[in-house]
Design an enzyme around this catalytic site. Sequence first.
Site, PDB file in Angstrom:
ATOM      1  N   THR A   7     -41.959 -33.803  47.997  1.00 33.07           N
ATOM      2  CA  THR A   7     -42.846 -34.038  49.134  1.00 33.07           C
ATOM      3  C   THR A   7     -42.009 -34.168  50.398  1.00 33.07           C
ATOM      4  O   THR A   7     -40.833 -34.511  50.334  1.00 33.07           O
ATOM      5  CB  THR A   7     -43.685 -35.321  48.953  1.00 33.07           C
ATOM      6  OG1 THR A   7     -44.610 -35.430  50.052  1.00 33.07           O
ATOM      7  CG2 THR A   7     -42.829 -36.578  48.927  1.00 33.07           C
ATOM      8  N   SER A   8     -42.647 -33.880  51.521  1.00 37.35           N
ATOM      9  CA  SER A   8     -41.996 -34.159  52.803  1.00 37.35           C
ATOM     10  C   SER A   8     -42.878 -35.112  53.610  1.00 37.35           C
ATOM     11  O   SER A   8     -42.615 -35.370  54.768  1.00 37.35           O
ATOM     12  CB  SER A   8     -41.748 -32.857  53.559  1.00 37.35           C
ATOM     13  OG  SER A   8     -42.916 -32.067  53.553  1.00 37.35           O
ATOM     14  N   ASN A   9     -43.930 -35.644  52.956  1.00 44.69           N
ATOM     15  CA  ASN A   9     -44.816 -36.626  53.592  1.00 44.69           C
ATOM     16  C   ASN A   9     -44.028 -37.917  53.799  1.00 44.69           C
ATOM     17  O   ASN A   9     -43.633 -38.576  52.843  1.00 44.69           O
ATOM     18  CB  ASN A   9     -46.039 -36.849  52.686  1.00 44.69           C
ATOM     19  CG  ASN A   9     -46.981 -37.914  53.214  1.00 44.69           C
ATOM     20  OD1 ASN A   9     -46.565 -38.984  53.631  1.00 44.69           O
ATOM     21  ND2 ASN A   9     -48.266 -37.616  53.168  1.00 44.69           N
ATOM     22  N   GLY A  11     -44.770 -40.883  54.830  1.00 45.17           N
ATOM     23  CA  GLY A  11     -45.374 -42.095  54.288  1.00 45.17           C
ATOM     24  C   GLY A  11     -45.101 -42.235  52.797  1.00 45.17           C
ATOM     25  O   GLY A  11     -44.714 -43.303  52.309  1.00 45.17           O
ATOM     26  N   ASP A  70     -49.230 -36.635  43.201  1.00 46.06           N
ATOM     27  CA  ASP A  70     -50.458 -36.109  43.774  1.00 46.06           C
ATOM     28  C   ASP A  70     -51.454 -37.245  43.711  1.00 46.06           C
ATOM     29  O   ASP A  70     -51.653 -37.851  42.653  1.00 46.06           O
ATOM     30  CB  ASP A  70     -50.980 -34.882  43.021  1.00 46.06           C
ATOM     31  CG  ASP A  70     -52.003 -34.143  43.874  1.00 46.06           C
ATOM     32  OD1 ASP A  70     -51.653 -33.756  45.005  1.00 46.06           O
ATOM     33  OD2 ASP A  70     -53.152 -33.968  43.438  1.00 46.06           O
ATOM     34  N   GLY A 153     -52.576 -42.693  55.821  1.00 47.20           N
ATOM     35  CA  GLY A 153     -53.701 -42.063  55.132  1.00 47.20           C
ATOM     36  C   GLY A 153     -54.996 -42.840  55.325  1.00 47.20           C
ATOM     37  O   GLY A 153     -55.370 -43.210  56.438  1.00 47.20           O
ATOM     38  N   TYR A 154     -55.658 -43.126  54.216  1.00 47.39           N
ATOM     39  CA  TYR A 154     -56.967 -43.784  54.254  1.00 47.39           C
ATOM     40  C   TYR A 154     -56.859 -45.314  54.187  1.00 47.39           C
ATOM     41  O   TYR A 154     -57.868 -46.007  54.056  1.00 47.39           O
ATOM     42  CB  TYR A 154     -57.835 -43.282  53.088  1.00 47.39           C
ATOM     43  CG  TYR A 154     -58.110 -41.799  53.150  1.00 47.39           C
ATOM     44  CD1 TYR A 154     -59.095 -41.280  53.986  1.00 47.39           C
ATOM     45  CD2 TYR A 154     -57.389 -40.901  52.368  1.00 47.39           C
ATOM     46  CE1 TYR A 154     -59.352 -39.921  54.048  1.00 47.39           C
ATOM     47  CE2 TYR A 154     -57.637 -39.527  52.414  1.00 47.39           C
ATOM     48  CZ  TYR A 154     -58.620 -39.042  53.257  1.00 47.39           C
ATOM     49  OH  TYR A 154     -58.869 -37.702  53.315  1.00 47.39           O
ATOM     50  N   ASP A 155     -55.644 -45.857  54.273  1.00 42.01           N
ATOM     51  CA  ASP A 155     -55.431 -47.306  54.124  1.00 42.01           C
ATOM     52  C   ASP A 155     -56.343 -48.173  55.003  1.00 42.01           C
ATOM     53  O   ASP A 155     -56.858 -49.185  54.529  1.00 42.01           O
ATOM     54  CB  ASP A 155     -53.960 -47.668  54.376  1.00 42.01           C
ATOM     55  CG  ASP A 155     -53.039 -47.243  53.234  1.00 42.01           C
ATOM     56  OD1 ASP A 155     -53.556 -46.702  52.224  1.00 42.01           O
ATOM     57  OD2 ASP A 155     -51.823 -47.455  53.335  1.00 42.01           O
ATOM     58  N   ARG A 181     -50.009 -45.915  43.434  1.00 40.73           N
ATOM     59  CA  ARG A 181     -48.698 -45.271  43.317  1.00 40.73           C
ATOM     60  C   ARG A 181     -47.691 -46.212  42.647  1.00 40.73           C
ATOM     61  O   ARG A 181     -46.887 -45.802  41.822  1.00 40.73           O
ATOM     62  CB  ARG A 181     -48.211 -44.840  44.706  1.00 40.73           C
ATOM     63  CG  ARG A 181     -47.070 -43.843  44.661  1.00 40.73           C
ATOM     64  CD  ARG A 181     -46.820 -43.194  46.006  1.00 40.73           C
ATOM     65  NE  ARG A 181     -47.907 -42.298  46.358  1.00 40.73           N
ATOM     66  CZ  ARG A 181     -48.712 -42.471  47.404  1.00 40.73           C
ATOM     67  NH1 ARG A 181     -48.555 -43.486  48.216  1.00 40.73           N
ATOM     68  NH2 ARG A 181     -49.675 -41.611  47.642  1.00 40.73           N
TER      69      ARG A 181
END
Length: 195
Positions: A7-9, A11, A70, A153-155, A181
Amino acid sequence: MKLVLATSNKGKVREIKALCEDYEVIPYSELIEEFEIIEDGDTFKENALIKARAVFNAINDEDIVVLADDSGISVDVLDGEPGIYSARYAGPEADDKDNLYKLIDDIKAKGVKSSPAHYTAAIAIVTKNAEYCVHGWMHGTALAEAIGDGGFGYDPMFIPLGYDKTLGELDDDVKKKLSHRAKALSLAKIILKSF
């Protein structure tokens, strides 16, 4: 052990590094140029494995261990949406804020202020010898508003079960214990220790 993240995200990289302090964790973009991975699986597990395999094959080094995540949020009032499409819910060019506000608008459109919801995380591990995938979940409530500016994100719209604050308001230490996670990574670490 060096763990290469598929990943390169930023967060996700930050969160996984914090949860895997015993390992050297690096995003794959530090080893090779970023490339598009087509996530065309029907489940979190399939997409995590697709990402991990793609990065393992692209780096072409048999000694690496690739870890891919994911994950996403599923909202009951929306029949489980956005689910595996959480990262691109507002469209392919959307960012975290676009996705967040689309989900808030979609919940409001159902005429409710909140809905039961849950996060899923699938963590895939790919090595030269084997492939694994483990899951973690976090249940709670999705709100039709954003509260707090922590996390990503949706936090800001999600209140974990047993709490009265959103993930956007809770301290990182609390989130580490609760997160989907973190739960999946604790299982992944059992596998990593066996290498």
